[in-house]
Design a protein around this motif. Structure first.
Motif, PDB file in Angstrom:
ATOM      1  N   LYS A 171       1.022  -1.284  -0.321  1.00  0.00           N
ATOM      2  CA  LYS A 171      -0.060   0.235   0.518  1.00  0.00           C
ATOM      3  C   LYS A 171       0.816   1.133   0.270  1.00  0.00           C
ATOM      4  CE  LYS A 171      -4.343  -2.155   2.153  1.00  0.00           C
ATOM      5  NZ  LYS A 171      -4.798  -1.990   3.400  1.00  0.00           N
ATOM      6  N   GLU A 172       2.347   1.145  -0.013  1.00  0.00           N
ATOM      7  CA  GLU A 172       2.730   2.119  -0.469  1.00  0.00           C
ATOM      8  C   GLU A 172       3.667   2.313  -1.726  1.00  0.00           C
ATOM      9  OE1 GLU A 172       4.809   2.726   3.944  1.00  0.00           O
ATOM     10  OE2 GLU A 172       5.814   1.154   2.780  1.00  0.00           O
ATOM     11  N   VAL A 173       2.478   1.916  -2.747  1.00  0.00           N
ATOM     12  CA  VAL A 173       3.348   1.938  -3.737  1.00  0.00           C
ATOM     13  C   VAL A 173       1.811   2.567  -4.120  1.00  0.00           C
ATOM     14  CG1 VAL A 173       5.027   0.329  -3.989  1.00  0.00           C
ATOM     15  CG2 VAL A 173       2.759  -0.874  -4.162  1.00  0.00           C
ATOM     16  N   SER A 174       2.620   3.425  -5.758  1.00  0.00           N
ATOM     17  CA  SER A 174       0.563   4.603  -6.603  1.00  0.00           C
ATOM     18  C   SER A 174       0.404   3.371  -6.971  1.00  0.00           C
ATOM     19  CB  SER A 174       2.073   5.190  -7.261  1.00  0.00           C
ATOM     20  OG  SER A 174       2.503   4.753  -8.309  1.00  0.00           O
ATOM     21  N   TRP A 175       0.324   2.283  -7.558  1.00  0.00           N
ATOM     22  CA  TRP A 175      -0.621   0.918  -8.388  1.00  0.00           C
ATOM     23  C   TRP A 175      -1.552   0.072  -7.745  1.00  0.00           C
ATOM     24  CZ3 TRP A 175       5.443   1.390  -8.058  1.00  0.00           C
ATOM     25  CH2 TRP A 175       6.098   0.209  -7.774  1.00  0.00           C
ATOM     26  N   TYR A 176      -0.881   0.195  -6.830  1.00  0.00           N
ATOM     27  CA  TYR A 176      -1.337  -0.831  -5.845  1.00  0.00           C
ATOM     28  C   TYR A 176      -2.581  -0.458  -5.807  1.00  0.00           C
ATOM     29  CZ  TYR A 176      -4.809  -3.112  -1.849  1.00  0.00           C
ATOM     30  OH  TYR A 176      -5.594  -3.425  -0.582  1.00  0.00           O
ATOM     31  N   GLN A 177      -3.404  -1.364  -6.192  1.00  0.00           N
ATOM     32  CA  GLN A 177      -5.068  -1.701  -6.425  1.00  0.00           C
ATOM     33  C   GLN A 177      -5.672  -2.780  -5.259  1.00  0.00           C
ATOM     34  OE1 GLN A 177      -5.338  -2.418 -10.541  1.00  0.00           O
ATOM     35  NE2 GLN A 177      -6.313  -0.823 -10.976  1.00  0.00           N
ATOM     36  N   GLU A 178      -6.684  -2.819  -4.898  1.00  0.00           N
ATOM     37  CA  GLU A 178      -7.234  -4.241  -3.597  1.00  0.00           C
ATOM     38  C   GLU A 178      -7.666  -5.255  -4.800  1.00  0.00           C
ATOM     39  OE1 GLU A 178     -10.170  -4.796  -0.385  1.00  0.00           O
ATOM     40  OE2 GLU A 178      -9.738  -2.285  -0.867  1.00  0.00           O
TER      41      GLU A 178
ATOM     42  N   ILE B 219      -0.225 -15.555 -18.861  1.00  0.00           N
ATOM     43  CA  ILE B 219       0.849 -14.483 -18.592  1.00  0.00           C
ATOM     44  C   ILE B 219       0.007 -13.968 -17.586  1.00  0.00           C
ATOM     45  CG2 ILE B 219       1.915 -14.066 -20.458  1.00  0.00           C
ATOM     46  CD1 ILE B 219       4.741 -14.473 -19.150  1.00  0.00           C
ATOM     47  N   ASP B 220       0.645 -13.293 -17.045  1.00  0.00           N
ATOM     48  CA  ASP B 220       1.074 -11.532 -16.388  1.00  0.00           C
ATOM     49  C   ASP B 220       2.272 -11.077 -15.826  1.00  0.00           C
ATOM     50  OD1 ASP B 220       0.040  -9.242 -15.048  1.00  0.00           O
ATOM     51  OD2 ASP B 220      -0.643  -9.775 -12.770  1.00  0.00           O
ATOM     52  N   VAL B 221       2.596  -9.863 -17.136  1.00  0.00           N
ATOM     53  CA  VAL B 221       3.600  -9.195 -17.045  1.00  0.00           C
ATOM     54  C   VAL B 221       4.225  -7.951 -16.472  1.00  0.00           C
ATOM     55  CG1 VAL B 221       5.345  -8.291 -18.619  1.00  0.00           C
ATOM     56  CG2 VAL B 221       3.928 -10.541 -18.920  1.00  0.00           C
ATOM     57  N   GLY B 222       5.239  -8.155 -14.927  1.00  0.00           N
ATOM     58  CA  GLY B 222       5.368  -7.484 -14.403  1.00  0.00           C
ATOM     59  C   GLY B 222       4.543  -7.355 -13.378  1.00  0.00           C
ATOM     60  N   GLY B 223       3.905  -8.728 -12.817  1.00  0.00           N
ATOM     61  CA  GLY B 223       2.967  -8.928 -11.618  1.00  0.00           C
ATOM     62  C   GLY B 223       3.068  -8.415 -10.526  1.00  0.00           C
ATOM     63  N   GLY B 224       4.245  -8.039 -10.291  1.00  0.00           N
ATOM     64  CA  GLY B 224       4.714  -7.006  -8.833  1.00  0.00           C
ATOM     65  C   GLY B 224       3.551  -7.530  -7.656  1.00  0.00           C
TER      66      GLY B 224
ATOM     67  N   LEU C 232      -1.338 -20.478 -15.019  1.00  0.00           N
ATOM     68  CA  LEU C 232      -1.044 -19.046 -15.135  1.00  0.00           C
ATOM     69  C   LEU C 232       0.592 -19.005 -14.800  1.00  0.00           C
ATOM     70  CD1 LEU C 232      -3.404 -18.050 -12.062  1.00  0.00           C
ATOM     71  CD2 LEU C 232      -4.310 -18.483 -14.754  1.00  0.00           C
ATOM     72  N   THR C 233       0.648 -18.120 -15.478  1.00  0.00           N
ATOM     73  CA  THR C 233       2.142 -17.428 -15.327  1.00  0.00           C
ATOM     74  C   THR C 233       2.272 -15.614 -14.933  1.00  0.00           C
ATOM     75  OG1 THR C 233       3.323 -18.972 -17.585  1.00  0.00           O
ATOM     76  CG2 THR C 233       4.356 -17.566 -16.845  1.00  0.00           C
ATOM     77  N   LEU C 234       3.160 -16.032 -13.985  1.00  0.00           N
ATOM     78  CA  LEU C 234       3.846 -14.423 -13.422  1.00  0.00           C
ATOM     79  C   LEU C 234       5.308 -14.184 -13.374  1.00  0.00           C
ATOM     80  CD1 LEU C 234       2.305 -12.628 -10.150  1.00  0.00           C
ATOM     81  CD2 LEU C 234       4.583 -12.787 -11.141  1.00  0.00           C
ATOM     82  N   LEU C 235       5.308 -13.233 -14.142  1.00  0.00           N
ATOM     83  CA  LEU C 235       6.625 -12.883 -14.518  1.00  0.00           C
ATOM     84  C   LEU C 235       7.029 -11.146 -13.821  1.00  0.00           C
ATOM     85  CD1 LEU C 235       9.003 -13.036 -17.843  1.00  0.00           C
ATOM     86  CD2 LEU C 235       8.747 -10.136 -16.865  1.00  0.00           C
TER      87      LEU C 235
ATOM     88  N   ASN D   4      12.062 -10.134  -4.930  1.00  0.00           N
ATOM     89  CA  ASN D   4      11.140 -10.254  -3.872  1.00  0.00           C
ATOM     90  C   ASN D   4       9.718  -9.601  -4.033  1.00  0.00           C
ATOM     91  OD1 ASN D   4      13.884  -9.602  -1.982  1.00  0.00           O
ATOM     92  ND2 ASN D   4      13.760  -7.599  -2.523  1.00  0.00           N
ATOM     93  N   ALA D   5       9.488  -9.328  -5.149  1.00  0.00           N
ATOM     94  CA  ALA D   5       8.062  -9.167  -5.078  1.00  0.00           C
ATOM     95  C   ALA D   5       7.707 -11.089  -6.041  1.00  0.00           C
ATOM     96  CB  ALA D   5       7.578  -8.445  -6.529  1.00  0.00           C
ATOM     97  N   ILE D   6       8.597 -11.202  -6.450  1.00  0.00           N
ATOM     98  CA  ILE D   6       7.911 -12.927  -6.351  1.00  0.00           C
ATOM     99  C   ILE D   6       7.248 -13.717  -5.314  1.00  0.00           C
ATOM    100  CG2 ILE D   6       8.465 -15.286  -7.158  1.00  0.00           C
ATOM    101  CD1 ILE D   6       9.056 -13.559  -9.946  1.00  0.00           C
ATOM    102  N   ALA D   7       8.406 -13.381  -4.572  1.00  0.00           N
ATOM    103  CA  ALA D   7       8.605 -14.078  -2.504  1.00  0.00           C
ATOM    104  C   ALA D   7       6.831 -13.500  -1.823  1.00  0.00           C
ATOM    105  CB  ALA D   7       9.385 -13.950  -1.977  1.00  0.00           C
ATOM    106  N   ARG D   8       6.782 -12.285  -2.501  1.00  0.00           N
ATOM    107  CA  ARG D   8       5.582 -11.477  -1.517  1.00  0.00           C
ATOM    108  C   ARG D   8       4.985 -11.992  -1.923  1.00  0.00           C
ATOM    109  NH1 ARG D   8       6.705  -5.585  -0.656  1.00  0.00           N
ATOM    110  NH2 ARG D   8       5.210  -4.964  -1.964  1.00  0.00           N
TER     111      ARG D   8
END
Length: 213
Positions: free
Chosen positions: A18-25, A46-51, A67-70, A75-79
């Motif tokens: 929630k501390e990044v501008s692109w956050y969407q619930e 595939i979801d590119v830049g899934g973060g 599903l694939t997430l790139l 750190n983003a993938i671990a989260r």
């Protein structure tokens, strides 16, 4: 100066979702578009830049399992793996810069909300389009979200490239047909507004050349 990967590893190591501008619930716009396609539940997606995106969560809830997430950030993938828990087994995670991505399979749907606009050089943009072409199967669809010409010029301290319907169509028009675009305001967790353009594309159908008798 940090390189691109270091930058994003640092972002995901030091900021909460929630501390990044692109956050969407909930990624309502992407999900609404996706539902209109009525793709089979076994479709490769595939979801590119899934973060920190919740798009993968939404697809899992709809019953999709290939599903694939790139993302460039481990750190983003671990989260997201931690958040998904047991459901992570339905997702292939790829830690890679999108420009280094060499697709090992064909996808039916390519989703990118706010990764593409970080590519600011022509050679990068052309390479991205080539990778999409290689990655998508016949009948493949693209849904791209990027900052519009009325949107920000920077994000996360980095320069971005703004897009209009015409400039987005130009990137993909060789292999893909534009289905439509729309503009939408995204409200950030900081109560600021970012203007996005979203466009959908479909792979052009191959027409056979007439044979000479």
């Amino acid at each position: 100066m940090m390189d691109k990967k270091e930058h994003w590893e640092n972002v995901f190591a030091t900021k909460t979702e929630k501390e990044v501008s692109w956050y969407q619930e909930y990624p309502q716009t992407s999900v609404d578009f996706f539902k209109t396609l009525q793709l089979p539940l076994d479709s490769e997606i595939i979801d590119v830049g899934g973060g920190d995106s919740y798009f993968i969560d939404a697809l899992l809830a709809l019953g999709y399992t290939n599903l694939t997430l790139l993302d460039i950030s481990g750190n983003a993938i671990a989260r997201i793996k931690k958040r998904l828990g047991d459901k992570a087994k339905f997702v292939t995670f790829i830690e890679s810069d999108i420009l280094d991505f060499n697709p090992a399979k064909k996808y039916l749907f390519w989703h990118d909300r706010a990764c593409f606009h970080f590519l600011t050089e022509t050679v990068q943009i052309e390479k991205y389009a080539d990778i999409v072409d290689k990655a998508l199967d016949k009948g493949g669809r693209i849904f791209i979200g990027a900052f519009s010409t009325e949107g920000p010029k920077k994000c996360s301290g980095l320069d971005i490239k703004q897009y209009s319907m015409e400039s987005l169509r130009f990137v993909f028009e060789k292999e893909f047909q534009l289905e439509g675009c729309f503009i939408e305001n995204h409200k950030t967790p900081f109560d600021t507004v970012q203007n996005f353009i979203f466009c959908g594309f479909e792979r052009k159908k191959i027409t056979k050349e007439p044979t000479l008798k």
